[in-house]
Design an enzyme around this catalytic site. Structure first.
Site, PDB file in Angstrom:
ATOM      1  N   ARG A  50      71.887  62.792  54.045  1.00  0.00           N
ATOM      2  CA  ARG A  50      71.298  61.820  53.131  1.00  0.00           C
ATOM      3  C   ARG A  50      72.224  60.620  52.944  1.00  0.00           C
ATOM      4  NH1 ARG A  50      71.523  63.965  47.996  1.00  0.00           N
ATOM      5  NH2 ARG A  50      73.337  62.644  47.750  1.00  0.00           N
ATOM      6  N   TYR A 102      54.726  39.085  49.696  1.00  0.00           N
ATOM      7  CA  TYR A 102      54.059  40.306  50.149  1.00  0.00           C
ATOM      8  C   TYR A 102      53.501  41.048  48.930  1.00  0.00           C
ATOM      9  CZ  TYR A 102      53.543  44.967  52.132  1.00  0.00           C
ATOM     10  OH  TYR A 102      53.056  46.180  52.517  1.00  0.00           O
ATOM     11  N   ASP A 174      63.185  38.164  52.834  1.00  0.00           N
ATOM     12  CA  ASP A 174      62.382  39.137  53.562  1.00  0.00           C
ATOM     13  C   ASP A 174      62.096  38.510  54.924  1.00  0.00           C
ATOM     14  OD1 ASP A 174      60.345  40.670  54.687  1.00  0.00           O
ATOM     15  OD2 ASP A 174      59.398  41.111  52.756  1.00  0.00           O
ATOM     16  N   LYS A 199      57.181  47.293  61.018  1.00  0.00           N
ATOM     17  CA  LYS A 199      56.400  46.238  61.673  1.00  0.00           C
ATOM     18  C   LYS A 199      56.939  45.950  63.076  1.00  0.00           C
ATOM     19  CE  LYS A 199      54.303  46.301  57.736  1.00  0.00           C
ATOM     20  NZ  LYS A 199      54.652  45.405  56.628  1.00  0.00           N
TER      21      LYS A 199
END
Ligand SMILES: *Cc1c(COP(=O)(O)O)cnc(C)c1O
Length: 381
Positions: A50, A102, A174, A199
């Protein structure tokens, strides 16, 4: 640091040395959740998955070299990267964000604001006076997203960063739409750069991922601390697969962008089309800024037809009605009811998102086939 390397080379040649045991050409997948310690006093470089994982590190190294970052964190989704960025914001501090950001970013910032965790001002980032006015309040973070989605408006990154820095704010961009191959916001004054690797970077529409990279090592430390503390890091397999997908990013972006340019020009010349938003078109309001700031106009465009958008969509046979972007196949959506659902109708209207606006993410199909499909749509409106 060594000389700046070509992105295609960085992606294609990433870590052929990573399998010393068998000499494999590509890095192995280290799926193990935990790693053996040589002794109770000797913490190994990788101890618990993790916190740290070699597959994540390899992808971060590649993305950091592409973006000119000191390092960063790889998260389970783009939204997890956004949350990680917002965890850096002190309690009830002020955040300035684009009014046409977004939809998921808008929802997250609004949700945190509703709980009193921060206060937000949404502005038109293409209006530098509006940005300066918002910065009159002490501000912890300025959020940039350019080109904007779905209207492809271009924010002047260097100009916004120049306003935000003296005001003491961190600046994040972004960079999902342009990818690091077309825009590098850290070189223009940003502190942080965010990607939804879901994406174009993965590009194969088969996993979720995000990345948050920082220009300075001290900020990278904070990202690692919070990503581990909050458990936001990506799984090893997703990181491994994303590097596999990213190998071909340069090829895909070149092809997708060439297709998008051809489609934008074709749509703009059609009498049934009301308007086309694409930074590569000479009549785009920020055409000159886009040409200066970006390495290319990109693979995304939006448009409106003079007639029924629903009939247009129904008639398409190749382009899929779906709400993602940047992948190998072309997707179309109506942002008002799909990607920007999280934004109430008033906020959509203010951001200029008309109910019948169509957003197209162009894939790597043959341009002629895509244009034939759009012609089918236009014939039906
Ligand atoms: C998709 C997207 C996100 C969110 O990414 P997920 O991986 O879906 O969480 C953030 N910003 C932009 C511009 C996006 O397109």
């Amino acid at each position: 640091m060594t000389d700046k390397r070509d992105p295609a080379t960085i992606l294609s040649s990433a870590r052929p040395d990573a399998d010393p045991a068998l000499g494999g050409l590509t890095p192995p997948l280290w799926a193990s959740d935990t790693f053996r310690w040589p002794s109770a006093e000797d913490k190994p470089a990788y101890d618990y998955g993790r916190t740290v994982n070699p597959n994540r590190d390899m992808l971060v190294d590649v993305l950091a070299e592409l973006e000119g970052a000191a390092g960063g964190a790889l998260t389970a989704s783009g939204q997890a990267a956004a949350l990680l960025a917002l965890l850096l914001v002190p309690a009830s501090a002020h955040v300035v964000a684009p009014h046409d950001c977004y939809g998921g970013t808008y929802r997250l910032i609004r949700g945190l604001e509703d709980q009193g965790r921060l206060s937000a001002t949404f502005v038109d980032m293409t209006d530098l006076d509006a940005v300066a006015a918002a910065l009159a309040r002490e501000t912890a973070l300025v959020w940039i997203e350019t080109p904007s989605n779905p209207l492809m408006r271009i924010t002047d990154i260097a100009a916004v960063a120049a306003l935000a820095k003296p005001a003491g704010a961190l600046v994040i961009a972004d960079n999902t739409l342009p990818t690091p191959l077309r825009q590098t916001p850290l070189a223009l004054g940003c502190d942080l750069v965010l990607h939804s690797t879901t994406k174009a970077i993965n590009g194969h529409s088969d996993l979720f991922g995000g990345a948050l990279l920082a220009k300075d090592a001290a900020l990278v430390e904070q990202l690692h601390w919070w990503a581990n503390a909050a458990g936001l890091n990506a799984g090893a397999r997703d990181a491994w697969e994303t590097l596999r997908g990213a190998r071909t990013l340069a090829l895909r972006i070149d092809r997708q962008e060439a297709n998008a340019s051809a489609i934008a020009r074709w749509l703009a010349a059609r009498p049934e089309v009301e308007i086309v938003h694409y930074p590569g078109l000479a009549d785009h309001p920020h055409h000159a800024l886009a040409a200066r700031q970006q390495g290319g106009p990109g693979f995304m465009l939006s448009f409106r037809v003079k007639g029924s958008a629903a009939r247009f969509l129904d008639a398409l046979a190749l382009i899929t009605l779906a709400s993602s972007l940047g992948g190998h196949s072309s997707l179309i959506c109506t942002p008002a009811t799909m990607t920007h659902r999280g934004m109430p109708p008033e906020a959509q209207a203010e951001a200029g998102i008309a109910p019948d606006l169509l957003r197209l993410s162009v894939g790597i199909e043959a341009a002629d086939d895509l244009i034939a499909d759009l012609a089918r749509g236009l014939a039906a409106i």
